[in-house]
Scaffold this motif. Structure first.
Motif, PDB file in Angstrom:
ATOM      1  N   PRO A 201      -3.780  -4.036  -0.834  1.00 48.14           N
ATOM      2  CA  PRO A 201      -4.149  -2.699  -1.703  1.00 48.14           C
ATOM      3  C   PRO A 201      -3.480  -1.487  -1.057  1.00 48.14           C
ATOM      4  O   PRO A 201      -3.206  -1.292   0.051  1.00 48.14           O
ATOM      5  N   VAL A 202      -3.479  -0.383  -2.112  1.00 47.22           N
ATOM      6  CA  VAL A 202      -2.915   0.629  -1.869  1.00 47.22           C
ATOM      7  C   VAL A 202      -4.330   1.779  -1.816  1.00 47.22           C
ATOM      8  O   VAL A 202      -4.868   1.668  -2.682  1.00 47.22           O
ATOM      9  N   ALA A 203      -4.440   2.591  -0.859  1.00 49.75           N
ATOM     10  CA  ALA A 203      -5.470   3.603  -0.895  1.00 49.75           C
ATOM     11  C   ALA A 203      -4.872   4.842  -0.946  1.00 49.75           C
ATOM     12  O   ALA A 203      -4.055   4.997   0.100  1.00 49.75           O
ATOM     13  N   ALA A 204      -5.164   5.817  -1.832  1.00 45.11           N
ATOM     14  CA  ALA A 204      -4.339   7.189  -1.796  1.00 45.11           C
ATOM     15  C   ALA A 204      -5.200   8.130  -1.833  1.00 45.11           C
ATOM     16  O   ALA A 204      -6.555   8.271  -2.464  1.00 45.11           O
ATOM     17  N   HIS A 205      -4.750   9.316  -1.328  1.00 41.86           N
ATOM     18  CA  HIS A 205      -5.841  10.722  -1.659  1.00 41.86           C
ATOM     19  C   HIS A 205      -5.304  11.273  -2.725  1.00 41.86           C
ATOM     20  O   HIS A 205      -4.249  11.396  -3.208  1.00 41.86           O
ATOM     21  N   PRO A 206      -6.262  11.898  -3.394  1.00 43.47           N
ATOM     22  CA  PRO A 206      -6.162  12.546  -4.662  1.00 43.47           C
ATOM     23  C   PRO A 206      -4.992  13.732  -4.563  1.00 43.47           C
ATOM     24  O   PRO A 206      -4.828  14.409  -5.786  1.00 43.47           O
ATOM     25  N   GLU A 207      -4.785  14.035  -3.491  1.00 41.62           N
ATOM     26  CA  GLU A 207      -3.741  15.435  -3.314  1.00 41.62           C
ATOM     27  C   GLU A 207      -2.565  14.634  -3.579  1.00 41.62           C
ATOM     28  O   GLU A 207      -1.546  15.502  -3.607  1.00 41.62           O
TER      29      GLU A 207
END
Ligand code: 13P
Ligand code: SF4
Length: 333
Positions: A201-207
């Motif tokens: 899975p990919v976890a990303a910051h909303p920036e």
């Protein structure tokens, strides 16, 4: 680790920092983007919201803030009687730089029917011009409490604002700021990693810009990314935020694999925050020894900035920072 300056040669920095911390009645707060050796000696490691709550609730006389300037300023605004030190006063933030207070004031004045919902990554002066502050972990919850007919200016991060607008269907006037670190993540490199690890899975910051966020299984604050990566049954997680957070992941789940998404063409260090990197153990030692560099803000700005910050803490609810709760030290601490 960088080489020790001649004047500090021979010092056992960890022991000295611990001694000074006790002598000064200091608490050491660190953001997840700090170097591992700083995270490991901190009393508390967290995301911006957790760190604000912790700063507001601590009994310590001195807050040694290992993060960037806007975070240390927030601690000072919420605990004005405490001494707040930052190991390197040049630890700024590109989002803060993108939003000069005079231009923000003019933008507000041009839209008098809008309230300003402002990301915590800004100067104290911009906070003082805002109605409610948000962090990446509290923004959605706070936005949901603002009446639908209320017009909103969101600054300074256009990617966080755009993500919120897309997710909630809420139109907002966006200030055009960006984080230079999250802007640099490469979609090409992410797609290569996804092809190599199809189950990750990919976890990303909303920036991150939409071309990164659109590939993510989780979009959230640094703490949300950490919680997601640890809770996920997947063996490998792809992490699209500043890679120093992987230190906490590896400590808590050494049997799993966490891969930082590269920036640029994959051959640069541009996914690392150059501002966060300015803090070192040596500078932390000197700051505790001299109680310098310390955050000084003018009282009027502090009083005005405190109002939207306290609104955030009220509207975000929760208990982190009260007493010793919050993200605890992780396994291996
Ligand atoms: P968090 O609140 O998610 O820790 O974000 C801080 C930050 O500066 C991200 O770039
Ligand atoms: Fe600012 Fe980006 Fe660094 Fe966070 S990662 S402190 S938003 S420059």
């Amino acid at each position: 680790m960088t080489e020790q300056p001649a004047s500090l040669k021979g010092l056992d920095l960890l022991a000295e920092i611990d001694r000074l911390k006790r002598e000064r009645n200091a608490v050491i707060l660190a953001h997840y983007y700090q170097k591992p050796e700083i995270q490991d000696l901190a009393d508390f490691v967290g995301d911006s919201l957790d760190l604000s709550r912790k700063a507001a609730a601590t009994d310590a006389e001195v807050i040694a803030f290992c993060g960037v300037r806007f975070m240390a300023e927030t601690a000072k605004i919420l605990s004005p009687d405490k001494t707040v030190i930052l190991p390197d006063m040049d630890a700024g933030c590109s989002l803060e730089d993108s939003c000069p207070p005079d231009q923000f004031a003019a933008f507000r004045a041009a839209h008098p029917d809008h309230i300003a919902l402002t990301y915590i990554n800004c100067s104290a002066a911009v906070k003082a011009l805002s109605d409610v502050i948000v962090t990446s972990s509290s923004a959605e919850q706070i936005l949901s409490q603002i009446p639908a007919e209320q017009k909103i200016i969101f600054g300074p991060d256009r990617h966080l604002g755009g993500y919120l607008a897309r997710k909630t269907g809420r139109e907002m006037l966006l200030w055009p700021g960006i984080c230079i670190v999250h802007q640099a993540f490469s979609e090409t490199e992410l797609l290569k990693l996804k092809a190599e690890y199809p189950d990750a899975p990919v976890a990303a910051h909303p920036e991150c810009p939409p071309h990164i966020v659109d590939h993510a299984d989780l979009v959230g604050s640094t703490r949300a990314i950490l919680d997601f990566a640890l809770a996920s049954p997947a063996e490998t997680t792809l992490v699209a935020t500043e890679p120093h957070i992987i230190h906490q992941m590896e400590k808590a789940a050494p049997h799993k694999r966490f891969i930082g998404v590269p920036g640029g063409d994959g051959n640069c260090n541009c996914n690392m925050c150059p501002y966060m990197a300015l803090n070192t153990l040596e500078k932390l030692y000197v700051a505790l020894r001299d109680l310098e560099p310390r955050i000084e803000l003018d009282p009027e700005t502090m009083a005005a900035a405190r109002v939207p910050l306290e609104r955030m803490l009220d509207m975000a609810g929760g208990t982190v920072g009260q007493g010793d709760v919050g993200r605890p030290k992780l396994a291996g601490d």
